[in-house]
Write a protein that holds these residues in place. Structure first.
Motif, mmCIF file in Angstrom:
data_model
loop_
_atom_site.group_PDB
_atom_site.id
_atom_site.type_symbol
_atom_site.label_atom_id
_atom_site.label_comp_id
_atom_site.label_asym_id
_atom_site.label_seq_id
_atom_site.Cartn_x
_atom_site.Cartn_y
_atom_site.Cartn_z
ATOM 1 N N TYR A 12 -51.741 24.523 23.794
ATOM 2 C CA TYR A 12 -51.589 23.360 22.931
ATOM 3 C C TYR A 12 -50.162 22.818 22.962
ATOM 4 N N VAL A 13 -49.186 23.692 23.176
ATOM 5 C CA VAL A 13 -47.791 23.257 23.261
ATOM 6 C C VAL A 13 -47.572 22.477 24.559
ATOM 7 N N VAL A 14 -48.201 22.939 25.642
ATOM 8 C CA VAL A 14 -48.091 22.251 26.931
ATOM 9 C C VAL A 14 -48.723 20.857 26.836
ATOM 10 N N ILE A 15 -49.901 20.776 26.206
ATOM 11 C CA ILE A 15 -50.575 19.481 26.038
ATOM 12 C C ILE A 15 -49.740 18.560 25.159
ATOM 13 N N ALA A 16 -49.221 19.095 24.055
ATOM 14 C CA ALA A 16 -48.386 18.287 23.159
ATOM 15 C C ALA A 16 -47.156 17.765 23.897
ATOM 16 N N ALA A 17 -46.552 18.587 24.735
ATOM 17 C CA ALA A 17 -45.367 18.169 25.484
ATOM 18 C C ALA A 17 -45.708 17.014 26.430
ATOM 19 N N ASP A 18 -46.862 17.094 27.086
ATOM 20 C CA ASP A 18 -47.246 16.022 28.004
ATOM 21 C C ASP A 18 -47.535 14.733 27.242
ATOM 22 N N LEU A 19 -48.258 14.838 26.134
ATOM 23 C CA LEU A 19 -48.537 13.646 25.335
ATOM 24 C C LEU A 19 -47.249 13.069 24.748
ATOM 25 N N ARG A 20 -46.349 13.946 24.302
ATOM 26 C CA ARG A 20 -45.059 13.506 23.760
ATOM 27 C C ARG A 20 -44.291 12.713 24.828
ATOM 28 N N ARG A 21 -44.269 13.236 26.048
ATOM 29 C CA ARG A 21 -43.585 12.555 27.148
ATOM 30 C C ARG A 21 -44.183 11.166 27.370
ATOM 31 N N GLN A 22 -45.506 11.083 27.343
ATOM 32 C CA GLN A 22 -46.171 9.800 27.563
ATOM 33 C C GLN A 22 -45.897 8.808 26.429
ATOM 34 N N ILE A 23 -45.783 9.320 25.228
ATOM 35 C CA ILE A 23 -45.476 8.452 24.086
ATOM 36 C C ILE A 23 -44.036 7.949 24.197
ATOM 37 N N LEU A 24 -43.120 8.866 24.485
ATOM 38 C CA LEU A 24 -41.709 8.492 24.520
ATOM 39 C C LEU A 24 -41.358 7.639 25.732
ATOM 40 N N ASP A 25 -42.113 7.789 26.839
ATOM 41 C CA ASP A 25 -41.806 6.952 28.010
ATOM 42 C C ASP A 25 -42.558 5.619 27.983
ATOM 43 N N GLY A 26 -43.340 5.373 26.917
ATOM 44 C CA GLY A 26 -44.001 4.088 26.757
ATOM 45 C C GLY A 26 -45.388 3.997 27.350
ATOM 46 N N THR A 27 -45.880 5.075 27.956
ATOM 47 C CA THR A 27 -47.251 5.060 28.472
ATOM 48 C C THR A 27 -48.210 4.724 27.339
ATOM 49 N N TYR A 28 -47.966 5.328 26.179
ATOM 50 C CA TYR A 28 -48.696 4.981 24.957
ATOM 51 C C TYR A 28 -47.697 4.289 24.037
ATOM 52 N N ALA A 29 -47.868 3.007 23.846
ATOM 53 C CA ALA A 29 -46.946 2.210 23.031
ATOM 54 C C ALA A 29 -47.190 2.449 21.540
ATOM 55 N N PRO A 30 -46.204 2.129 20.691
ATOM 56 C CA PRO A 30 -46.412 2.237 19.246
ATOM 57 C C PRO A 30 -47.660 1.457 18.828
ATOM 58 N N GLY A 31 -48.494 2.099 18.031
ATOM 59 C CA GLY A 31 -49.728 1.483 17.558
ATOM 60 C C GLY A 31 -50.916 1.696 18.485
ATOM 61 N N ALA A 32 -50.668 2.162 19.709
ATOM 62 C CA ALA A 32 -51.760 2.367 20.665
ATOM 63 C C ALA A 32 -52.634 3.541 20.227
ATOM 64 N N ARG A 33 -53.911 3.423 20.527
ATOM 65 C CA ARG A 33 -54.832 4.509 20.225
ATOM 66 C C ARG A 33 -54.902 5.444 21.421
ATOM 67 N N LEU A 34 -54.761 6.725 21.175
ATOM 68 C CA LEU A 34 -54.901 7.726 22.216
ATOM 69 C C LEU A 34 -56.381 7.978 22.465
ATOM 70 N N PRO A 35 -56.711 8.569 23.617
ATOM 71 C CA PRO A 35 -58.107 8.952 23.849
ATOM 72 C C PRO A 35 -58.578 9.919 22.749
ATOM 73 N N THR A 36 -59.869 10.031 22.591
ATOM 74 C CA THR A 36 -60.417 10.951 21.589
ATOM 75 C C THR A 36 -60.059 12.380 21.960
ATOM 76 N N ALA A 37 -60.144 13.278 20.979
ATOM 77 C CA ALA A 37 -59.864 14.692 21.235
ATOM 78 C C ALA A 37 -60.812 15.227 22.304
ATOM 79 N N LYS A 38 -62.050 14.787 22.276
ATOM 80 C CA LYS A 38 -63.022 15.229 23.274
ATOM 81 C C LYS A 38 -62.619 14.754 24.666
ATOM 82 N N ASP A 39 -62.176 13.497 24.766
ATOM 83 C CA ASP A 39 -61.738 12.964 26.057
ATOM 84 C C ASP A 39 -60.465 13.650 26.539
ATOM 85 N N LEU A 40 -59.538 13.914 25.622
ATOM 86 C CA LEU A 40 -58.320 14.625 25.997
ATOM 87 C C LEU A 40 -58.644 16.049 26.449
ATOM 88 N N ALA A 41 -59.594 16.686 25.775
ATOM 89 C CA ALA A 41 -59.995 18.037 26.167
ATOM 90 C C ALA A 41 -60.539 18.036 27.595
#
Length: 126
Positions: A12-41
Motif C-alpha cells: 500500500y505504501v508503494v501504491i500510495a507513492a506512485d499515486l502521490r507522484r502522479q498527483i504532484l507531477d500533474g498527471t491527476y490535476a486538482p479536482g480530478a477524480r481518480l479511478p475507482t479502488a477496484k480499477d486501481l486494484a
C-alpha cells in the motif's frame, strides 16, 4: 501498470507513492477524480483493501478527498503534503500494526474468494 514489489515497503505504501507522484507531477490535476479502488486494484494487481489503505494514506496527507458514492478526488491544494508524520511518537509501531491487519485482511479476502469459487462450482454441479 503492475506495482513494483518492494521488500522494504508494504504494497500500500508503494501504491500510495506512485499515486502521490502522479498527483504532484500533474498527471491527476486538482479536482480530478481518480479511478475507482477496484480499477486501481486491477491496475496495480493488488487487493482492493491494499488500494484502500493507499488512498487512506493519501487522504491523511491531504492529497485526496473521498466522497462516499462519488469517488476519490485530488485535493484543491495537493502541494501541501503534511510532512513529519513518520517522526511522531509511536508511528512505526502503529504502522506495523496496520500492516499486520492489512496482511490478515488480504489473506481473508483470498480465503473468501476461494470459498465463493468453491460454492459456485458446487452449485453448477447440481
Amino acid at each position: 501498470m503492475e506495482m513494483k514489489r518492494s521488500e522494504s515497503q508494504p504494497p500500500y505504501v508503494v501504491i500510495a507513492a506512485d499515486l502521490r507522484r502522479q498527483i504532484l507531477d500533474g498527471t491527476y490535476a486538482p479536482g480530478a477524480r481518480l479511478p475507482t479502488a477496484k480499477d486501481l486494484a486491477a491496475q496495480y494487481k493488488a487487493a482492493v483493501m491494499t488500494v484502500q489503505s493507499a488512498v487512506r494514506l493519501l487522504r491523511e496527507e491531504g492529497l485526496v478527498i473521498t466522497q462516499h458514492g462519488r469517488g476519490i478526488f485530488v485535493s484543491a491544494t495537493p502541494g501541501e503534503v503534511s510532512e513529519g508524520a513518520e517522526q511522531s511518537p509511536g508511528y512505526a509501531e502503529i504502522m506495523r500494526g496496520i500492516d499486520t491487519v492489512i496482511a490478515e485482511l488480504g489473506r481473508l479476502d483470498n480465503r473468501m474468494r476461494t470459498l465463493e469459487e468453491t460454492v459456485e462450482a458446487l452449485q453448477r454441479g447440481r
